[in-house]
Design an enzyme around this catalytic site. Structure first.
Site, PDB file in Angstrom:
ATOM      1  N   LYS A   1       0.359   3.376  -2.941  1.00  0.00           N
ATOM      2  CA  LYS A   1      -0.796   4.280  -3.068  1.00  0.00           C
ATOM      3  C   LYS A   1      -0.361   5.748  -3.063  1.00  0.00           C
ATOM      4  O   LYS A   1      -1.047   6.603  -3.608  1.00  0.00           O
ATOM      5  CB  LYS A   1      -1.799   4.006  -1.939  1.00  0.00           C
ATOM      6  CG  LYS A   1      -2.480   2.635  -2.092  1.00  0.00           C
ATOM      7  CD  LYS A   1      -3.267   2.214  -0.857  1.00  0.00           C
ATOM      8  CE  LYS A   1      -3.949   0.871  -1.091  1.00  0.00           C
ATOM      9  NZ  LYS A   1      -4.519   0.273   0.115  1.00  0.00           N
TER      10      LYS A   1
ATOM     11  N   VAL B   1       1.125  -3.838   3.748  1.00  0.00           N
ATOM     12  CA  VAL B   1       1.072  -5.153   4.392  1.00  0.00           C
ATOM     13  C   VAL B   1       2.319  -6.003   4.126  1.00  0.00           C
ATOM     14  O   VAL B   1       2.456  -7.091   4.677  1.00  0.00           O
ATOM     15  CB  VAL B   1      -0.209  -5.960   4.040  1.00  0.00           C
ATOM     16  CG1 VAL B   1      -1.439  -5.333   4.664  1.00  0.00           C
ATOM     17  CG2 VAL B   1      -0.363  -6.138   2.544  1.00  0.00           C
TER      18      VAL B   1
ATOM     19  N   TYR C   1      -4.408   3.871   8.371  1.00  0.00           N
ATOM     20  CA  TYR C   1      -5.763   3.312   8.439  1.00  0.00           C
ATOM     21  C   TYR C   1      -6.440   3.679   9.757  1.00  0.00           C
ATOM     22  O   TYR C   1      -6.330   4.795  10.212  1.00  0.00           O
ATOM     23  CB  TYR C   1      -5.731   1.796   8.186  1.00  0.00           C
ATOM     24  CG  TYR C   1      -5.108   1.512   6.849  1.00  0.00           C
ATOM     25  CD1 TYR C   1      -5.692   1.986   5.678  1.00  0.00           C
ATOM     26  CD2 TYR C   1      -3.909   0.832   6.745  1.00  0.00           C
ATOM     27  CE1 TYR C   1      -5.110   1.775   4.446  1.00  0.00           C
ATOM     28  CE2 TYR C   1      -3.323   0.614   5.505  1.00  0.00           C
ATOM     29  CZ  TYR C   1      -3.932   1.091   4.376  1.00  0.00           C
ATOM     30  OH  TYR C   1      -3.340   0.885   3.165  1.00  0.00           O
TER      31      TYR C   1
ATOM     32  N   TYR D   1      -3.577  -2.039 -10.427  1.00  0.00           N
ATOM     33  CA  TYR D   1      -3.508  -1.937  -8.956  1.00  0.00           C
ATOM     34  C   TYR D   1      -2.576  -3.009  -8.367  1.00  0.00           C
ATOM     35  O   TYR D   1      -1.705  -2.719  -7.536  1.00  0.00           O
ATOM     36  CB  TYR D   1      -4.922  -2.052  -8.367  1.00  0.00           C
ATOM     37  CG  TYR D   1      -4.945  -2.141  -6.867  1.00  0.00           C
ATOM     38  CD1 TYR D   1      -4.613  -1.039  -6.084  1.00  0.00           C
ATOM     39  CD2 TYR D   1      -5.265  -3.339  -6.216  1.00  0.00           C
ATOM     40  CE1 TYR D   1      -4.600  -1.120  -4.691  1.00  0.00           C
ATOM     41  CE2 TYR D   1      -5.263  -3.431  -4.832  1.00  0.00           C
ATOM     42  CZ  TYR D   1      -4.929  -2.325  -4.078  1.00  0.00           C
ATOM     43  OH  TYR D   1      -4.903  -2.413  -2.702  1.00  0.00           O
TER      44      TYR D   1
ATOM     45  N   SER E   1       0.801  -1.235   0.000  1.00  0.00           N
ATOM     46  CA  SER E   1       0.000   0.000   0.000  1.00  0.00           C
ATOM     47  C   SER E   1       0.832   1.282   0.000  1.00  0.00           C
ATOM     48  O   SER E   1       0.275   2.363  -0.194  1.00  0.00           O
ATOM     49  CB  SER E   1      -0.945   0.022   1.201  1.00  0.00           C
ATOM     50  OG  SER E   1      -2.021  -0.835   0.960  1.00  0.00           O
TER      51      SER E   1
END
Ligand code: DON
Length: 310
Positions: free
Chosen positions: A71, A263, A245, A193, A68
């Site tokens: 991102k 992760v 998060y 993605y 992530s």
């Protein structure tokens, strides 16, 4: 007080040792089976500063799956490409939900809460797929330029594993499509993605590549403008409120830096006007954030007085 980088090398080594008992606390991600193959006790930390210095300790030159953290790069590319219209399709609020949650997305009619949860990053992947003729190549080229390293690669085992086990992400994508918020074909969007998530980089490369966020959008090494100062501010704001998060509040409360986890066990933290910290330790807590990685960022920030809220 921000200390000299020369002292920092020894300090980082000492901080790794302090964390030694915690190296295997938490659980290595296995919902993407290829990620479970990583040794849990590998640990690395690197700090890059905007005056061009990079130091590190432990496995800071070993590549890991950035997941992530990708991102952040995707968001910058999408902001550069379509400007403010992005914010009609994705919001900038914390979600208060797990990173892969689908519940909120239906209530909120296919508009993701922010660009760093999975739904938001899939939306960003749609923007890139729709606005670049070869979005995956554009993405890896962007990352290689930022890191100053043409050898950065996609880990194909991780990519295949994500493709095979990514039904939750497919559900998010199809739900957004049903609300008219995805333009391209879903397999193409997901392929983009999963590709960006599967890029492998080291702590050192990640820290260097994100320095522009600590320097008002300008890469301090090449002096190239990567994004506007306004967009660097916006990315940092989103990372402060949503990058960790559902633990972003606690992270702001105890550390006080814009940050993003993955992760694969990586964490990056931006220190505006100073540099970037990147840590890596695969075992995760229940929020999907690296246990030791967060501890290490917290210790460096504390030692050097780096909180943006001081
Ligand atoms: O889509 C996924 O679930 C992963 N490829 C990325 C998730 C992730 O890294 C969340 N970060 N803590």
């Amino acid at each position: 007080m921000k200390k000299d980088i020369v002292d920092l090398q020894d300090k980082l080594q000492a901080l790794l040792l302090i964390q030694q008992d915690n190296y295997t606390q938490g659980k290595v991600a296995d919902y993407i089976p290829a990620l479970a193959n990583v040794k849990p006790d590998l640990v690395g930390i690197s700090v890059a500063t905007i005056d061009g210095k990079v130091v590190g300790a432990g496995e800071y030159q070993r590549s890991f799956s950035i997941q992530s953290i990708s991102k952040v790069f995707g968001l910058v590319m999408a902001m550069n490409r379509i400007g403010d219209s992005l914010w009609q399709r994705v919001r900038m609020e914390p979600s208060g939900q797990p990173f892969n949650s689908i519940i909120q997305l239906e209530w909120e009619k296919g508009i993701p809460r922010n660009p760093v949860i999975n739904a938001g990053a899939i939306l960003v992947s749609d923007v890139l797929t729709s606005h670049f003729s070869a979005s995956k190549l554009a993405f890896i080229t962007f990352v290689r330029k930022l890191a100053g390293n043409d050898n950065i690669r996609v880990d194909n085992d991780v990519y295949q594993s994500e493709l095979t086990h990514g039904n939750g992400n497919a559900a998010l994508a199809y739900l957004m499509k049903s609300f008219g918020n995805i333009e391209a074909e879903i397999p193409e969007v997901l392929s983009h993605y999963f590709t960006q998530c599967s890029i492998a980089m080291s702590c050192q490369q990640l820290a260097k590549s994100l320095l522009f966020l600590a320097n008002k959008g300008v890469d301090p090494i090449t002096q190239k403008t990567i994004c506007t100062a306004r967009d660097a501010h916006r990315v940092n704001a989103i990372l402060s409120t949503s990058g960790m998060y559902d633990q972003s509040g606690e992270f702001a409360f105890s550390v006080g830096l814009p940050a993003k986890s993955g992760v694969g066990g990586g964490v990056i933290a931006v220190v505006p006007g100073y540099g970037v910290i990147c840590t890596w330790s695969p075992p995760l807590n229940s929020f999907g954030n690296s246990v030791v990685g967060m501890n290490l960022v917290a210790s460096v920030a504390e030692e050097l007085g780096l909180s943006i809220y001081h």
